[in-house]
Design a protein around this motif. Structure first.
Motif, PDB file in Angstrom:
ATOM      1  N   LYS A 118       2.863  -1.920   0.979  1.00  0.00           N
ATOM      2  CA  LYS A 118       4.015  -2.591  -0.108  1.00  0.00           C
ATOM      3  C   LYS A 118       2.067  -2.982  -1.470  1.00  0.00           C
ATOM      4  O   LYS A 118       2.151  -3.085  -2.472  1.00  0.00           O
ATOM      5  CB  LYS A 118       4.307  -3.510   0.071  1.00  0.00           C
ATOM      6  N   ASP A 119       1.017  -3.713  -0.101  1.00  0.00           N
ATOM      7  CA  ASP A 119      -0.064  -3.472  -1.288  1.00  0.00           C
ATOM      8  C   ASP A 119      -0.758  -2.750  -1.896  1.00  0.00           C
ATOM      9  O   ASP A 119      -2.182  -2.872  -2.198  1.00  0.00           O
ATOM     10  CB  ASP A 119      -1.157  -4.812  -0.151  1.00  0.00           C
ATOM     11  N   GLY A 120      -0.369  -1.605  -1.486  1.00  0.00           N
ATOM     12  CA  GLY A 120      -1.706  -0.095  -2.202  1.00  0.00           C
ATOM     13  C   GLY A 120      -2.840   0.072  -1.189  1.00  0.00           C
ATOM     14  O   GLY A 120      -3.550   0.352  -1.384  1.00  0.00           O
ATOM     15  N   VAL A 121      -3.033  -0.898   0.418  1.00  0.00           N
ATOM     16  CA  VAL A 121      -3.856  -0.435   1.131  1.00  0.00           C
ATOM     17  C   VAL A 121      -4.163   0.897   1.662  1.00  0.00           C
ATOM     18  O   VAL A 121      -5.259   1.225   1.855  1.00  0.00           O
ATOM     19  CB  VAL A 121      -4.083  -1.301   1.674  1.00  0.00           C
ATOM     20  N   VAL A 122      -2.253   1.308   1.895  1.00  0.00           N
ATOM     21  CA  VAL A 122      -2.221   2.425   2.743  1.00  0.00           C
ATOM     22  C   VAL A 122      -1.406   3.046   1.977  1.00  0.00           C
ATOM     23  O   VAL A 122      -0.767   2.955   1.714  1.00  0.00           O
ATOM     24  CB  VAL A 122      -2.484   2.540   4.045  1.00  0.00           C
TER      25      VAL A 122
END
Length: 392
Positions: free
Chosen positions: A388-392
């Protein structure tokens, strides 16, 4: 049967050709290779021509690997990468010098996390010298190394190479050598090290014989004018009746003698290395070669031991008995229902006890992200939050 690199974990940050080919070789021999890609996929996935939504060239150098999408610019992405490094053996970096250092993930930082880490960085011109930070591609490395000036015919301009010599031989293969040397050294010292592989350096080293010729002869080799570059009739390409070509590689006197006898020109035997007679010999042999088709000449010389071969196109090469016998081409018909056949090279190194395996398994972008994170101890909810945080 275990493969020689089983148990070795590689974090592959590379893209396009040099690094991916190197890590594919490692994967073929058992290494666990995890491609650390941009969340949308490394740029090589989108290089035409495409098979469905993925580059055919990408498939050619990325078999037998896992894929993890990870944003290394985010702090949480950096922490995940550091955890991976703690468990890894090898990192392959193909960015320009200092890119990873600016992210706080350079070799000096990572070796503190894992002193056994082997960090192989593949760059155009290396980590030292005035061109350290210069951009470049295969053509540029070949130019600076002195190779391009030697490519082509006598009267023509410098020619473009049909393959990426500096990228593959200078970058990919020397990276594999560097990594294996560092692994051998680690067995003795317990420590990893930095492998600085410059594609220009690697390309230049391929000139060893040519530089020896220059040193011994005292004159700069001229394009298309030397023994091994088309200046002599005994080692040359010849056009045939059908517009196709054959190659004669009769450097040794015995091969040249056999060739001359076979075509009824025994008077040419003593003239093999007479530089003044080469234009005459080439013209004469060329006129003879134009009397038969390429395949007729191949049949004519089939029983002669003279280093004589046809010049093949890629589709002809893929069906050649020697290529098939060595399993050097793998063809996957109607690949993934695309209507196109995927053709990939085989494993070029043949080991008697622990042979490599070209499994022809190709990972989708980020296919193994959850698996890798779970292996690091992340829970399902944590993985969902990272996504959700766009890290993966």
């Amino acid at each position: 049967m275990s493969l020689p690199l089983e148990g070795i974990k590689v974090l592959d940050l590379s893209r396009y050709l040099p690094g991916p080919l190197a890590t594919q070789i490692l994967a073929d021999f058992g290494a666990e290779v995890i491609k650390i890609e941009d969340r949308k996929g490394e740029l090589g996935r989108f290089l035409p021509p495409m098979i469905d939504d993925t580059s055919a060239r990408f498939y050619a150098v990325n078999r037998n690997k896992k894929s993890m999408g990870l944003d290394l610019k985010q702090s949480e992405g950096k922490e995940i990468f550091k955890k991976l490094v703690a468990e890894a053996d090898i990192i392959v970096d193909q960015f320009r010098p200092d890119v990873m250092s600016k992210l706080g993930l350079g070799y000096e930082t990572l070796k503190e996390i894992n002193p056994r880490i082997i960090y192989c960085i593949i760059t155009g011109y290396g980590l030292t010298g005035p061109m350290r930070d210069a951009a470049g591609h295969d053509i540029n490395y070949l130019n600076i190394s002195g190779i391009t000036e030697l490519l082509g015919t006598k009267e023509g301009p410098p020619a473009m190479s049909g393959v990426q010599i500096a990228d593959t031989a200078g970058g990919s293969l020397y990276s594999v050598i560097a990594i294996l040397l560092a692994l051998a050294a680690r067995e003795k010292t317990g420590k990893g090290q930095l492998c600085d592989v410059a594609m220009m350096d690697g390309a230049l080293s391929l000139l060893s014989y040519t530089i020896g010729e220059w040193s011994g002869g005292g004159n700069l080799p001229k394009r298309g004018n030397e023994l091994l570059t088309g200046g002599y009739a005994t080692y040359n390409n010849y056009e045939c009746k059908d517009g196709k070509y054959v190659s004669l590689g009769a450097v040794e006197a015995k091969f040249w003698a056999s060739f001359c006898k076979k075509i009824g020109k025994e008077e040419y035997i003593p003239l093999q290395m007479d530089i003044t007679r080469q234009p005459e010999l080439e013209a004469s042999i060329q006129s003879i070669m134009l009397t038969k088709t390429r395949d007729e000449w191949v049949e004519f010389f089939a029983d002669s031991d003279i280093c004589f071969t046809p010049v093949l196109t890629l589709d002809e090469m893929a069906q050649h008995p020697q290529v098939l016998a060595r399993e050097m081409i793998h063809t996957l018909p109607d690949f993934q229902g695309s209507g196109k056949d995927l053709v990939c090279t085989g494993v070029p190194i043949k080991l008697s006890e622990t042979p490599g395996e070209a499994k022809m398994v190709f990972a989708k972008t980020g296919q193994h992200t959850d698996e890798v994170l779970a292996g690091l101890g992340y829970s399902t909810s944590q993985i969902e939050q990272l996504r959700k945080d766009g890290v993966v």
